[in-house]
Design a protein around this motif. Structure first.
Motif, short mmCIF file in Angstrom:
data_model
loop_
_atom_site.label_atom_id
_atom_site.label_comp_id
_atom_site.label_asym_id
_atom_site.label_seq_id
_atom_site.Cartn_x
_atom_site.Cartn_y
_atom_site.Cartn_z
N TRP A 62 0.84 -1.20 0.00
CA TRP A 62 0.00 0.00 0.00
C TRP A 62 0.87 1.26 0.00
N ALA A 63 1.91 1.28 0.86
CA ALA A 63 2.78 2.46 0.95
C ALA A 63 3.54 2.69 -0.35
N ALA A 64 3.95 1.61 -1.01
CA ALA A 64 4.68 1.74 -2.27
C ALA A 64 3.79 2.34 -3.36
N SER A 65 2.51 2.05 -3.30
CA SER A 65 1.59 2.58 -4.31
C SER A 65 1.30 4.06 -4.13
N ASN A 66 1.74 4.63 -3.01
CA ASN A 66 1.50 6.05 -2.75
C ASN A 66 2.52 6.97 -3.40
N GLY A 67 3.48 6.43 -4.11
CA GLY A 67 4.44 7.29 -4.82
C GLY A 67 5.81 7.29 -4.19
N GLU A 71 10.69 9.25 1.12
CA GLU A 71 10.24 9.95 2.31
C GLU A 71 8.95 9.36 2.86
N ASN A 72 8.64 8.16 2.48
CA ASN A 72 7.42 7.50 2.89
C ASN A 72 7.71 6.64 4.13
N GLY A 73 7.32 7.14 5.29
CA GLY A 73 7.61 6.47 6.55
C GLY A 73 7.04 5.06 6.64
N ASP A 74 5.80 4.88 6.14
CA ASP A 74 5.19 3.54 6.18
C ASP A 74 6.01 2.56 5.35
N TYR A 75 6.48 3.02 4.20
CA TYR A 75 7.27 2.15 3.32
C TYR A 75 8.62 1.83 3.95
N ILE A 76 9.30 2.85 4.44
CA ILE A 76 10.64 2.66 5.03
C ILE A 76 10.57 1.77 6.26
N TYR A 77 9.63 2.08 7.16
CA TYR A 77 9.49 1.27 8.37
C TYR A 77 9.07 -0.16 8.01
N GLY A 78 8.12 -0.28 7.07
CA GLY A 78 7.64 -1.59 6.67
C GLY A 78 8.74 -2.47 6.10
N LYS A 79 9.59 -1.89 5.25
CA LYS A 79 10.70 -2.66 4.67
C LYS A 79 11.67 -3.10 5.78
N LYS A 80 11.93 -2.19 6.71
CA LYS A 80 12.82 -2.53 7.83
C LYS A 80 12.21 -3.65 8.67
N ARG A 81 10.93 -3.56 8.95
CA ARG A 81 10.25 -4.59 9.74
C ARG A 81 10.25 -5.92 8.99
#
Length: 193
Positions: A62-67, A71-81
Protein backbone atom coordinates in the motif's frame (compact mmCIF):
# COMPACT_ATOMS: atom_id res chain seq x y z
CA UNK A 1 31.80 5.88 0.90
CA UNK A 2 29.57 6.25 3.93
CA UNK A 3 28.04 3.09 5.41
CA UNK A 4 24.65 4.75 4.92
CA UNK A 5 25.05 4.42 1.17
CA UNK A 6 26.13 0.80 1.03
CA UNK A 7 23.74 -1.96 0.20
CA UNK A 8 23.05 -4.71 2.71
CA UNK A 9 24.01 -8.04 1.14
CA UNK A 10 22.82 -11.51 2.03
CA UNK A 11 26.18 -12.28 3.64
CA UNK A 12 25.80 -9.20 5.87
CA UNK A 13 22.38 -10.39 6.94
CA UNK A 14 23.60 -13.92 7.68
CA UNK A 15 26.43 -12.56 9.83
CA UNK A 16 23.99 -10.65 12.03
CA UNK A 17 22.93 -12.18 15.31
CA UNK A 18 19.61 -13.52 14.13
CA UNK A 19 18.76 -14.79 17.58
CA UNK A 20 18.46 -11.41 19.25
CA UNK A 21 21.49 -11.85 21.46
CA UNK A 22 21.24 -15.58 22.13
CA UNK A 23 24.59 -17.30 22.56
CA UNK A 24 25.70 -19.49 19.69
CA UNK A 25 25.59 -23.25 20.11
CA UNK A 26 28.92 -24.79 21.12
CA UNK A 27 30.70 -26.31 18.12
CA UNK A 28 29.62 -29.87 17.46
CA UNK A 29 26.90 -29.87 20.10
CA UNK A 30 23.22 -30.50 19.76
CA UNK A 31 20.47 -27.94 20.23
CA UNK A 32 18.65 -29.59 23.13
CA UNK A 33 15.14 -28.29 23.76
CA UNK A 34 12.08 -29.46 25.70
CA UNK A 35 8.88 -30.35 23.84
CA UNK A 36 7.26 -27.22 25.30
CA UNK A 37 10.15 -25.02 24.14
CA UNK A 38 10.01 -26.55 20.67
CA UNK A 39 6.26 -25.91 20.51
CA UNK A 40 6.76 -22.25 21.53
CA UNK A 41 9.43 -21.65 18.88
CA UNK A 42 7.35 -23.41 16.22
CA UNK A 43 4.26 -21.35 17.19
CA UNK A 44 6.30 -18.15 16.92
CA UNK A 45 7.59 -19.19 13.48
CA UNK A 46 4.10 -20.00 12.21
CA UNK A 47 2.71 -16.74 13.63
CA UNK A 48 5.41 -14.76 11.81
CA UNK A 49 4.86 -16.60 8.52
CA UNK A 50 1.07 -16.82 8.56
CA UNK A 51 0.06 -13.63 10.35
CA UNK A 52 2.62 -10.89 10.90
CA UNK A 53 4.59 -11.06 7.64
CA UNK A 54 1.51 -10.94 5.34
CA UNK A 55 0.19 -7.89 7.24
CA UNK A 56 3.50 -6.04 6.87
CA UNK A 57 3.73 -7.01 3.17
CA UNK A 58 0.25 -5.53 2.66
CA UNK A 59 1.28 -2.27 4.37
CA UNK A 60 4.48 -2.05 2.29
CA UNK A 61 2.52 -2.73 -0.91
CA UNK A 62 0.00 0.00 0.00
CA UNK A 63 2.78 2.46 0.95
CA UNK A 64 4.68 1.74 -2.27
CA UNK A 65 1.59 2.58 -4.31
CA UNK A 66 1.50 6.05 -2.75
CA UNK A 67 4.44 7.29 -4.82
CA UNK A 68 7.74 8.68 -3.55
CA UNK A 69 9.27 5.95 -1.40
CA UNK A 70 12.29 7.96 -0.19
CA UNK A 71 10.24 9.95 2.31
CA UNK A 72 7.42 7.50 2.89
CA UNK A 73 7.61 6.47 6.55
CA UNK A 74 5.19 3.54 6.18
CA UNK A 75 7.27 2.15 3.32
CA UNK A 76 10.64 2.66 5.03
CA UNK A 77 9.49 1.27 8.37
CA UNK A 78 7.64 -1.59 6.67
CA UNK A 79 10.70 -2.66 4.67
CA UNK A 80 12.82 -2.53 7.83
CA UNK A 81 10.25 -4.59 9.74
CA UNK A 82 10.12 -7.12 6.89
CA UNK A 83 13.91 -7.58 7.13
CA UNK A 84 13.59 -8.13 10.89
CA UNK A 85 10.78 -10.67 10.42
CA UNK A 86 12.68 -12.50 7.66
CA UNK A 87 15.82 -12.60 9.81
CA UNK A 88 13.85 -14.08 12.73
CA UNK A 89 12.15 -16.60 10.41
CA UNK A 90 15.57 -17.74 9.13
CA UNK A 91 16.88 -18.04 12.69
CA UNK A 92 13.88 -20.00 13.95
CA UNK A 93 13.92 -22.28 10.92
CA UNK A 94 17.61 -23.09 11.40
CA UNK A 95 17.23 -23.68 15.16
CA UNK A 96 14.16 -25.90 14.74
CA UNK A 97 15.89 -27.95 12.02
CA UNK A 98 18.76 -28.84 14.36
CA UNK A 99 16.66 -29.11 17.52
CA UNK A 100 17.06 -32.25 19.59
CA UNK A 101 13.76 -32.52 21.47
CA UNK A 102 14.42 -34.06 24.88
CA UNK A 103 11.55 -34.81 27.24
CA UNK A 104 12.62 -34.32 30.88
CA UNK A 105 9.59 -36.24 32.19
CA UNK A 106 11.38 -39.52 31.38
CA UNK A 107 13.65 -38.81 34.36
CA UNK A 108 10.78 -38.19 36.82
CA UNK A 109 11.57 -39.62 40.23
CA UNK A 110 15.33 -39.75 39.71
CA UNK A 111 17.82 -37.94 41.93
CA UNK A 112 20.44 -37.34 39.21
CA UNK A 113 20.64 -34.07 37.27
CA UNK A 114 19.89 -34.29 33.56
CA UNK A 115 18.54 -31.84 30.99
CA UNK A 116 15.17 -30.46 32.13
CA UNK A 117 15.82 -30.90 35.87
CA UNK A 118 14.85 -28.31 38.45
CA UNK A 119 17.74 -28.28 40.91
CA UNK A 120 17.94 -26.67 44.32
CA UNK A 121 21.51 -26.20 45.49
CA UNK A 122 23.30 -24.48 48.35
CA UNK A 123 26.27 -22.18 47.84
CA UNK A 124 29.21 -22.07 50.27
CA UNK A 125 27.61 -19.03 51.90
CA UNK A 126 24.53 -21.10 52.70
CA UNK A 127 22.35 -19.35 50.14
CA UNK A 128 19.93 -21.72 48.44
CA UNK A 129 19.09 -21.26 44.78
CA UNK A 130 16.80 -23.13 42.43
CA UNK A 131 17.36 -23.35 38.67
CA UNK A 132 15.76 -25.30 35.84
CA UNK A 133 18.16 -26.50 33.14
CA UNK A 134 16.70 -25.89 29.68
CA UNK A 135 17.76 -25.30 26.09
CA UNK A 136 19.57 -22.19 24.88
CA UNK A 137 16.53 -20.99 22.97
CA UNK A 138 14.08 -21.37 25.85
CA UNK A 139 15.96 -20.50 29.06
CA UNK A 140 14.88 -17.29 30.83
CA UNK A 141 17.08 -16.25 33.74
CA UNK A 142 14.32 -14.02 35.14
CA UNK A 143 12.27 -17.22 35.62
CA UNK A 144 15.13 -19.14 37.27
CA UNK A 145 15.92 -21.00 34.06
CA UNK A 146 19.46 -21.52 32.79
CA UNK A 147 20.72 -22.95 29.53
CA UNK A 148 22.43 -26.33 29.63
CA UNK A 149 25.69 -24.68 28.48
CA UNK A 150 25.81 -22.22 31.40
CA UNK A 151 28.54 -22.72 34.01
CA UNK A 152 26.08 -23.66 36.76
CA UNK A 153 24.30 -26.20 34.54
CA UNK A 154 27.58 -27.74 33.41
CA UNK A 155 28.64 -28.09 37.05
CA UNK A 156 25.33 -29.66 38.09
CA UNK A 157 24.76 -32.05 35.17
CA UNK A 158 25.18 -35.73 36.17
CA UNK A 159 25.42 -34.84 39.88
CA UNK A 160 23.05 -36.47 42.38
CA UNK A 161 21.24 -35.20 45.45
CA UNK A 162 23.82 -34.77 48.22
CA UNK A 163 26.77 -34.35 45.84
CA UNK A 164 29.11 -31.38 46.20
CA UNK A 165 30.31 -30.01 42.84
CA UNK A 166 32.81 -27.34 41.87
CA UNK A 167 31.40 -24.24 40.17
CA UNK A 168 33.94 -22.06 38.37
CA UNK A 169 32.86 -18.40 38.08
CA UNK A 170 34.68 -15.18 37.17
CA UNK A 171 34.85 -14.48 40.92
CA UNK A 172 36.64 -17.80 41.48
CA UNK A 173 35.79 -21.41 42.15
CA UNK A 174 33.29 -22.38 44.81
CA UNK A 175 31.60 -25.56 45.91
CA UNK A 176 27.85 -26.02 45.72
CA UNK A 177 25.83 -28.86 47.23
CA UNK A 178 22.93 -30.41 45.33
CA UNK A 179 20.00 -30.44 47.74
CA UNK A 180 17.04 -31.48 45.59
CA UNK A 181 16.45 -32.67 42.00
CA UNK A 182 12.97 -32.57 40.49
CA UNK A 183 11.48 -33.26 37.08
CA UNK A 184 8.08 -32.46 35.63
CA UNK A 185 5.72 -35.38 36.23
CA UNK A 186 5.11 -37.71 33.33
CA UNK A 187 1.73 -36.98 31.80
CA UNK A 188 0.54 -40.43 30.87
CA UNK A 189 -2.70 -40.51 28.93
CA UNK A 190 -4.92 -43.13 30.43
CA UNK A 191 -7.90 -44.50 28.64
CA UNK A 192 -11.28 -44.53 30.38
CA UNK A 193 -12.26 -47.89 31.89
Amino acid sequence: MSKAFTRETDSDIDDDEDGGGLPPLPAGSKNYITPQGYARLRAELLQLIDDERPKVVEIVHWAASNGDRSENGDYIYGKKRLREIDRRIRFLTKRLEIAEVTDPTVHAGRDQVFFGATVTYAEESGTERTVTILGIDEADSAQGQVSWISPIARALLKAREGDVVKLVTPAGAQEVEVLRVEYPPATGVSSPA
